[in-house]
Write a protein that holds these residues in place. Structure first.
Motif, PDB file in Angstrom:
ATOM      1  N   HIS A 111       3.175 -23.057 -23.428  1.00 57.65           N
ATOM      2  CA  HIS A 111       4.030 -23.903 -24.266  1.00 57.65           C
ATOM      3  C   HIS A 111       3.555 -25.358 -24.191  1.00 57.65           C
ATOM      4  CE1 HIS A 111       7.759 -25.816 -25.795  1.00 57.65           C
ATOM      5  NE2 HIS A 111       7.973 -24.649 -26.389  1.00 57.65           N
ATOM      6  N   GLU A 162       7.198 -22.663 -19.147  1.00 55.96           N
ATOM      7  CA  GLU A 162       6.747 -23.745 -20.014  1.00 55.96           C
ATOM      8  C   GLU A 162       6.262 -24.927 -19.184  1.00 55.96           C
ATOM      9  OE1 GLU A 162       8.205 -27.002 -21.000  1.00 55.96           O
ATOM     10  OE2 GLU A 162      10.376 -26.719 -20.895  1.00 55.96           O
ATOM     11  N   SER A 166       3.717 -25.350 -28.605  1.00 57.18           N
ATOM     12  CA  SER A 166       5.135 -25.706 -28.527  1.00 57.18           C
ATOM     13  C   SER A 166       5.649 -25.935 -29.946  1.00 57.18           C
ATOM     14  CB  SER A 166       5.357 -26.919 -27.615  1.00 57.18           C
ATOM     15  OG  SER A 166       4.555 -28.017 -28.006  1.00 57.18           O
TER      16      SER A 166
END
Length: 306
Positions: free
Chosen positions: A266, A228, A13
């Motif tokens: 992510h 994500e 991320s």
């Protein structure tokens, strides 16, 4: 090599880790190659993955936080360095046009490739072609962000036993598919008599967002959902504050949307055990869960009904 597969280029991320590059996802979809959210280092990750720049036909950016777009300059320049002959479409939120312009012209280079900018101004269909339909939906993040959905039209699957029964073979099979009917002997054989419905495949890409209607709409009926899952449920408060999902929330979206294969990615650098994300998502989703790792390949599931 599958004609339809996801090549994971990076899974971090905000900050990369020793084993996680910034974001980057390449979707091979027959003759199309869609590169999503190229973060810093994506050009090198493509090299490690064995994906040439010439395979890219579309560049899709969800939003302009650095971990999702700082690889754009390298990709744009590589297209020209390799003299990619076909035009490459570039989709990104129109509100970030200034940022894209800076990224595209980040340094001096000899521009030989054609990058056709197609900014996303709102929800709906943003491109069509032999690949199907590419749609965008708004997500809920501190900056404007769009997710993407690729949908193949429904078709029909030819049934060999039925074709044989009605005496249809060779080039006549193609004629029947094109025309919907074919005269064989003293009767007309219809396409419906020798085929069965074949649902089109669907891919969805959902990055930085809180739970929102757009995320569920993008995921609806997806054969493969890349989403994500920055945080675990223990940190749900942080997820909401920063505009992100937990793995359990990603699992909920998959479960309620009828997703077949869920790809979690992510990940915040605060976590060191990837399998914790699988366990968190499994609280909501009982289907196929993939915890993404850099340079992993994930196939699009076989068509429904096969």
């Amino acid at each position: 090599m599958s004609a339809r597969e996801l090549v994971v280029l990076g899974t971090a991320s905000q900050a990369p880790a020793r084993d996680r590059n910034h974001n980057g996802y390449f979707l091979r979809w027959d003759t199309e190659g869609l590169l999503f959210d190229p973060g810093e280092g994506t050009q090198r990750q493509l090299l490690f993955a064995g994906v040439p720049a010439s395979a890219i036909t579309r560049l899709c950016v969800t939003h302009f936080h650095g971990d999702h777009c700082l690889g754009v300059p390298g990709i744009v320049q590589r297209l020209s360095l390799d003299a990619v002959a076909h035009p490459v479409a570039a989709h990104y939120p129109a509100s970030g046009a200034e940022y894209f312009a800076r990224l595209r012209r980040a340094s001096v280079f000899h521009e030989r490739a054609t990058l056709a900018e197609a900014p996303v101004t709102g929800e709906g269909t943003i491109a069509t072609g032999g690949f199907g339909e590419l749609r965008a939906r708004r997500l809920d993040h501190p900056v404007e962000s769009f997710g993407y959905q690729l949908t193949e039209p429904d078709g029909r699957r030819m049934l060999p036993d039925r074709l044989a029964r009605f005496g249809v073979h060779g080039p006549d099979v193609g004629r029947l598919q094109r025309e919907g009917g074919l005269r064989v002997g003293d009767r007309t054989v219809t396409l419906a008599e020798v085929s069965a419905p074949r649902p089109g495949q669907r891919f969805a890409f959902v990055m930085d967002t809180r739970l929102c209607d757009g995320a569920f709409a993008l995921a609806e009926g997806a054969d493969l959902l890349v989403i994500e899952s920055t945080f675990l449920s223990a940190d749900a408060g942080l997820a909401a504050e920063y505009g992100h999902l937990t793995a359990a929330q990603a699992g909920r979206i998959a479960a309620e949307s009828g997703v077949r294969r869920l790809v979690l990615t992510h990940f915040s650098q605060r976590y060191t055990e990837p399998e914790e994300f699988r366990a968190d998502a499994a609280r909501e989703f009982g289907g196929d869960i993939v915890v993404a790792a850099d340079l992993m390949r994930v196939s699009v599931p076989r068509r429904r009904g096969r």
